[in-house]
Motif scaffolding. Structure first.
Motif, PDB file in Angstrom:
ATOM      1  N   PHE A  41      -3.864  12.323 -12.974  1.00  0.00           N
ATOM      2  CA  PHE A  41      -5.128  11.784 -12.443  1.00  0.00           C
ATOM      3  C   PHE A  41      -6.257  12.796 -12.640  1.00  0.00           C
ATOM      4  CE2 PHE A  41      -5.722   8.048  -9.506  1.00  0.00           C
ATOM      5  CZ  PHE A  41      -4.586   7.349  -9.841  1.00  0.00           C
TER       6      PHE A  41
ATOM      7  N   PHE B 158      -4.292   6.342 -16.244  1.00  0.00           N
ATOM      8  CA  PHE B 158      -3.057   6.133 -15.472  1.00  0.00           C
ATOM      9  C   PHE B 158      -2.726   4.639 -15.386  1.00  0.00           C
ATOM     10  CE2 PHE B 158      -1.301   4.944 -11.321  1.00  0.00           C
ATOM     11  CZ  PHE B 158      -0.102   5.645 -11.332  1.00  0.00           C
ATOM     12  N   ARG B 159      -3.741   3.818 -15.113  1.00  0.00           N
ATOM     13  CA  ARG B 159      -3.503   2.371 -14.955  1.00  0.00           C
ATOM     14  C   ARG B 159      -2.991   1.748 -16.252  1.00  0.00           C
ATOM     15  NH1 ARG B 159      -2.708   2.257  -9.813  1.00  0.00           N
ATOM     16  NH2 ARG B 159      -4.443   3.086  -8.651  1.00  0.00           N
TER      17      ARG B 159
ATOM     18  N   ASP C  67       6.576   4.624 -10.450  1.00  0.00           N
ATOM     19  CA  ASP C  67       5.900   5.938 -10.466  1.00  0.00           C
ATOM     20  C   ASP C  67       6.766   6.997 -11.157  1.00  0.00           C
ATOM     21  OD1 ASP C  67       3.593   5.095  -9.251  1.00  0.00           O
ATOM     22  OD2 ASP C  67       4.086   5.864  -7.264  1.00  0.00           O
TER      23      ASP C  67
ATOM     24  N   PHE D 255       0.838  -1.198   0.000  1.00  0.00           N
ATOM     25  CA  PHE D 255       0.000   0.000   0.000  1.00  0.00           C
ATOM     26  C   PHE D 255       0.875   1.252   0.000  1.00  0.00           C
ATOM     27  CE2 PHE D 255      -3.433   2.742   1.926  1.00  0.00           C
ATOM     28  CZ  PHE D 255      -4.402   2.458   0.987  1.00  0.00           C
ATOM     29  N   MET D 256       0.267   2.396  -0.336  1.00  0.00           N
ATOM     30  CA  MET D 256       0.972   3.682  -0.233  1.00  0.00           C
ATOM     31  C   MET D 256       1.568   3.794   1.173  1.00  0.00           C
ATOM     32  SD  MET D 256      -2.022   6.161  -1.795  1.00  0.00           S
ATOM     33  CE  MET D 256      -3.487   5.137  -1.649  1.00  0.00           C
TER      34      MET D 256
ATOM     35  N   GLY E  68       3.823   1.195  -7.644  1.00  0.00           N
ATOM     36  CA  GLY E  68       2.852   2.043  -6.946  1.00  0.00           C
ATOM     37  C   GLY E  68       1.825   1.153  -6.251  1.00  0.00           C
ATOM     38  N   GLY E  69       1.206   1.677  -5.212  1.00  0.00           N
ATOM     39  CA  GLY E  69       0.322   0.870  -4.365  1.00  0.00           C
ATOM     40  C   GLY E  69      -0.890   0.272  -5.056  1.00  0.00           C
ATOM     41  N   GLY E  70      -1.281   0.841  -6.218  1.00  0.00           N
ATOM     42  CA  GLY E  70      -2.493   0.360  -6.867  1.00  0.00           C
ATOM     43  C   GLY E  70      -2.230  -0.614  -8.001  1.00  0.00           C
TER      44      GLY E  70
ATOM     45  N   LYS F  66       8.113   1.157  -0.143  1.00  0.00           N
ATOM     46  CA  LYS F  66       8.637   0.440  -1.319  1.00  0.00           C
ATOM     47  C   LYS F  66       9.844   1.160  -1.919  1.00  0.00           C
ATOM     48  CE  LYS F  66       4.578   0.911  -3.126  1.00  0.00           C
ATOM     49  NZ  LYS F  66       3.552   1.459  -2.256  1.00  0.00           N
TER      50      LYS F  66
ATOM     51  N   ARG G 111      -7.944  -4.038  -0.987  1.00  0.00           N
ATOM     52  CA  ARG G 111      -6.828  -4.518  -1.811  1.00  0.00           C
ATOM     53  C   ARG G 111      -6.053  -5.669  -1.166  1.00  0.00           C
ATOM     54  NH1 ARG G 111      -3.895   1.134  -3.606  1.00  0.00           N
ATOM     55  NH2 ARG G 111      -5.424   1.807  -5.168  1.00  0.00           N
TER      56      ARG G 111
ATOM     57  N   ARG H 187      -0.386  12.007  -3.191  1.00  0.00           N
ATOM     58  CA  ARG H 187      -1.091  10.882  -3.817  1.00  0.00           C
ATOM     59  C   ARG H 187      -2.553  11.262  -4.084  1.00  0.00           C
ATOM     60  NH1 ARG H 187       2.953   9.170   0.330  1.00  0.00           N
ATOM     61  NH2 ARG H 187       3.857   7.221  -0.430  1.00  0.00           N
ATOM     62  N   PRO H 188      -2.961  11.221  -5.354  1.00  0.00           N
ATOM     63  CA  PRO H 188      -4.321  11.643  -5.691  1.00  0.00           C
ATOM     64  C   PRO H 188      -5.399  10.905  -4.907  1.00  0.00           C
ATOM     65  CG  PRO H 188      -3.225  10.564  -7.570  1.00  0.00           C
ATOM     66  CD  PRO H 188      -2.195  10.805  -6.536  1.00  0.00           C
TER      67      PRO H 188
ATOM     68  N   ILE I 250       1.999  12.662 -11.274  1.00  0.00           N
ATOM     69  CA  ILE I 250       0.871  11.719 -11.297  1.00  0.00           C
ATOM     70  C   ILE I 250      -0.413  12.410 -10.839  1.00  0.00           C
ATOM     71  CG2 ILE I 250      -0.060   9.681 -10.088  1.00  0.00           C
ATOM     72  CD1 ILE I 250       2.774   8.485 -10.275  1.00  0.00           C
TER      73      ILE I 250
HETATM   74  C1  S3P Z   1      -1.413   4.719  -5.969  1.00  0.00           C
HETATM   75  C2  S3P Z   1      -0.206   4.756  -5.311  1.00  0.00           C
HETATM   76  C3  S3P Z   1       0.864   5.687  -5.688  1.00  0.00           C
HETATM   77  C4  S3P Z   1       0.764   6.090  -7.154  1.00  0.00           C
HETATM   78  C5  S3P Z   1      -0.609   6.575  -7.471  1.00  0.00           C
HETATM   79  C6  S3P Z   1      -1.705   5.546  -7.174  1.00  0.00           C
HETATM   80  C7  S3P Z   1      -2.475   3.784  -5.482  1.00  0.00           C
HETATM   81  O1  S3P Z   1       2.148   5.090  -5.451  1.00  0.00           O
HETATM   82  O2  S3P Z   1       1.088   5.027  -8.006  1.00  0.00           O
HETATM   83  O3  S3P Z   1      -0.830   7.734  -6.696  1.00  0.00           O
HETATM   84  O4  S3P Z   1      -3.453   3.566  -6.192  1.00  0.00           O
HETATM   85  O5  S3P Z   1      -2.317   3.234  -4.356  1.00  0.00           O
HETATM   86  P1  S3P Z   1       2.771   4.868  -3.951  1.00  0.00           P
HETATM   87  O6  S3P Z   1       2.281   3.547  -3.462  1.00  0.00           O
HETATM   88  O7  S3P Z   1       4.238   4.876  -4.197  1.00  0.00           O
HETATM   89  O8  S3P Z   1       2.305   6.002  -3.120  1.00  0.00           O
END
Ligand code: S3P
Length: 172
Positions: free
Chosen positions: A48, A56-57, A33, A9-10, A77-79, A14, A135, A117-118, A44
């Motif tokens: 977004f 973005f994805r 990122d 996760f954010m 990135g966390g997502g 990492k 997640r 982070r958006p 980013i």
């Molecule tokens: C995201 C995490 C961010 C970055 C974007 C979306 C997410 O990276 O990719 O803002 O969806 O969790 P970090 O995990 O490095 O903050």
């Protein structure tokens, strides 16, 4: 082992753990990122706002496909785990999940003024905790190894990862 991919996760650490792993192993660090920002030519956060998460994805997926093939430490990135094709790629590699207490993650996310982070900006702490919960299964199914970062230094986490990867069947 060809590469190490870090997921989580954010705020899980990492990038900083990736830097330490890169120093220890001599493998270059790729921060997904950062590569995305090079590709889109803007932060980013702005991307977004202008183009939305789906666009973005798509870029994130293309770059994951590319860099997962290289002999590097790859901090994602966390997502990244939200896309099924990405999870399939992560499962084929030495993917390590970094975890931390949700409260600690949220504190780190809120304290990080450099990395806006958006998804965090538009969410309450409760919503962020919920996103992490949503997640959780994706993170767990995508990794070979899980490392808790709670109460550990960055160096300790990096050393623990390398030790654990010597024993790939010792998953937790
Ligand atoms: C995201 C995490 C961010 C970055 C974007 C979306 C997410 O990276 O990719 O803002 O969806 O969790 P970090 O995990 O490095 O903050």
């Amino acid at each position: 082992m060809k590469n190490i991919i870090l997921i989580g996760f954010m705020g899980a650490g990492k990038s900083v753990v990736g830097t330490a792993l890169s120093q220890i192993t001599g493998l270059p660090l790729i921060n997904l990122d950062t590569k995305i920002e090079e590709e889109i030519g803007m932060p980013i956060f702005h991307y977004f706002n202008e183009h939305g998460e789906e666009a973005f994805r798509k870029i994130e997926q293309e770059l994951l496909e590319k860099y997962a093939q290289e002999e590097v430490i790859l901090a994602t990135g966390g997502g990244v785990v939200t896309i099924p094709a990405n999870r399939a790629i992560l499962k084929e590699h030495t993917t390590v999940l970094l975890t931390a207490n949700p409260q600690v993650l949220i504190q780190r996310i809120r304290a990080d003024k450099e990395h806006i982070r958006p998804l965090a900006v538009k969410s309450t702490d409760q919503e962020l905790a919920k996103l992490l919960e949503q997640r959780a299964n994706f993170y767990h199914e995508s990794c070979k190894s899980i490392i808790s970062t709670d109460d550990k230094t960055i160096q300790e986490v990096a050393r623990e990862i390398l030790k654990k990867l010597e024993n790939p069947f010792d998953r937790v």
